[in-house]
Design an enzyme around this catalytic site. Structure first.
Site, PDB file in Angstrom:
ATOM      1  N   GLU A   1      -9.599  -1.755   5.374  1.00 49.55           N
ATOM      2  CA  GLU A   1     -10.230  -1.491   6.660  1.00 49.55           C
ATOM      3  C   GLU A   1     -11.542  -2.277   6.781  1.00 49.55           C
ATOM      4  O   GLU A   1     -12.074  -2.761   5.772  1.00 49.55           O
ATOM      5  CB  GLU A   1     -10.506   0.011   6.788  1.00 49.55           C
ATOM      6  CG  GLU A   1      -9.250   0.890   6.690  1.00 49.55           C
ATOM      7  CD  GLU A   1      -8.409   0.885   7.962  1.00 49.55           C
ATOM      8  OE1 GLU A   1      -8.511  -0.079   8.762  1.00 49.55           O
ATOM      9  OE2 GLU A   1      -7.640   1.843   8.164  1.00 49.55           O
TER      10      GLU A   1
ATOM     11  N   ASP B   1       0.835  -1.204   0.000  1.00 51.04           N
ATOM     12  CA  ASP B   1       0.000   0.000   0.000  1.00 51.04           C
ATOM     13  C   ASP B   1       0.869   1.252   0.000  1.00 51.04           C
ATOM     14  O   ASP B   1       2.094   1.176   0.152  1.00 51.04           O
ATOM     15  CB  ASP B   1      -0.953  -0.005   1.210  1.00 51.04           C
ATOM     16  CG  ASP B   1      -0.268  -0.417   2.517  1.00 51.04           C
ATOM     17  OD1 ASP B   1       0.968  -0.313   2.612  1.00 51.04           O
ATOM     18  OD2 ASP B   1      -0.977  -0.834   3.450  1.00 51.04           O
TER      19      ASP B   1
END
Ligand code: PGA
Length: 256
Positions: free
Chosen positions: A145, A67
């Site tokens: 998330e 990421d």
């Protein structure tokens, strides 16, 4: 899932570094999936030491980061590309070459298009051979998330308040300096790695580790998707393992 419970974080790192060393010994051109965060740092330190001792080299490897922040200055020390360069590339740290370290382009004019291109680039290299992962206290892997799609590919996402709070320690303790968006490999992208190595250490991870290993597969705890992967090794220290109901069985299976 193979679950290894070790007395300390440094023993987790020793095991993890050995897994990576074994992989590059058998496959010098391996494609590595590399994570940022505090958890893999001791493993990276051992890899640098092994490279300095002439025992290992990533010279023919490629590496893909999990990421990257969106909109962080190119030279910001916490930009994940810069973090990974420091750990694995600078001063010939592990033999990995800068041009073979791939990170999502969080500063692209169109980050969504950059995310798709990144996903394609991983597939074009034949996929990741060994993906290293940490885990967030909320069960995130990469920046996936809670509440996202379990089948997501690399995409732009919003960071939760908790993750920005957790990461504020890298930004002078000031949450307002932590970027609000990221580009992250999706859960399906992570799941397409051939092998996965997740490390979790410390008391703050005990609930996430409990869900990862013993909870139901759920978008509420994104890491639980790893229960659906056929080759996952989870390395935890005693503190992170504290809530595992079947800890004794995992120890027995690991030893045998
Ligand atoms: P940490 O972060 O290794 O710094 O605890 C892990 C994560 O958020 O994925």
């Amino acid at each position: 899932m193979r679950i290894g419970i070790f007395p300390s974080a440094s023993e987790c790192a020793t095991y993890a570094a050995q897994m990576l060393a074994d992989l590059v010994a058998s496959t010098p051109t391996a494609v590595l999936g590399v994570a940022t965060g505090s958890t893999p740092e001791p493993t990276y330190a051992l890899l640098r030491a092994a490279h300095a001792a002439g025992e290992l080299s990533f010279a023919e490897c490629e590496a893909f980061a999990l990421d990257e922040y969106v909109g962080i200055d190119a030279d910001h020390p916490e930009r994940y590309r810069n973090v990974l360069l420091r750990h694995l590339v600078t001063d010939d740290a592990t033999g990995l070459r800068a041009e073979n370290l791939h990170t999502p382009d969080g500063n692209a004019e169109d980050p969504h298009a950059a995310a798709l291109a990144y996903d394609r680039a991983i597939a074009e290299r034949g996929g990741v051979d060994l993906q290293i992962l940490g885990i967030g206290a909320d069960g995130h892997i990469g920046f996936n998330e809670p509440g996202g799609a379990l089948v997501s590919r690399t995409h732009v996402d919003v960071l939760t308040h908790q993750t920005r709070l957790d990461n504020a320690r890298f930004f002078d303790g000031d949450i307002t300096k932590v970027p609000t968006h990221c580009v992250t490999q999706g859960l399906a992208t992570i799941m397409s790695a051939k092998k996965i190595l997740l490390i979790a250490t410390g008391d703050a991870k005990r609930a996430a580790v409990k869900e990862l290993c013993e909870g139901g597969v759920s978008a509420f705890w994104p890491a639980t998707i790893l229960q659906m992967h056929e080759d996952v090794t989870v390395l935890v220290d005693e503190a992170a393992a504290a809530d595992l109901a079947l800890a004794d069985f995992y120890r027995e299976r690991w030893e045998n």
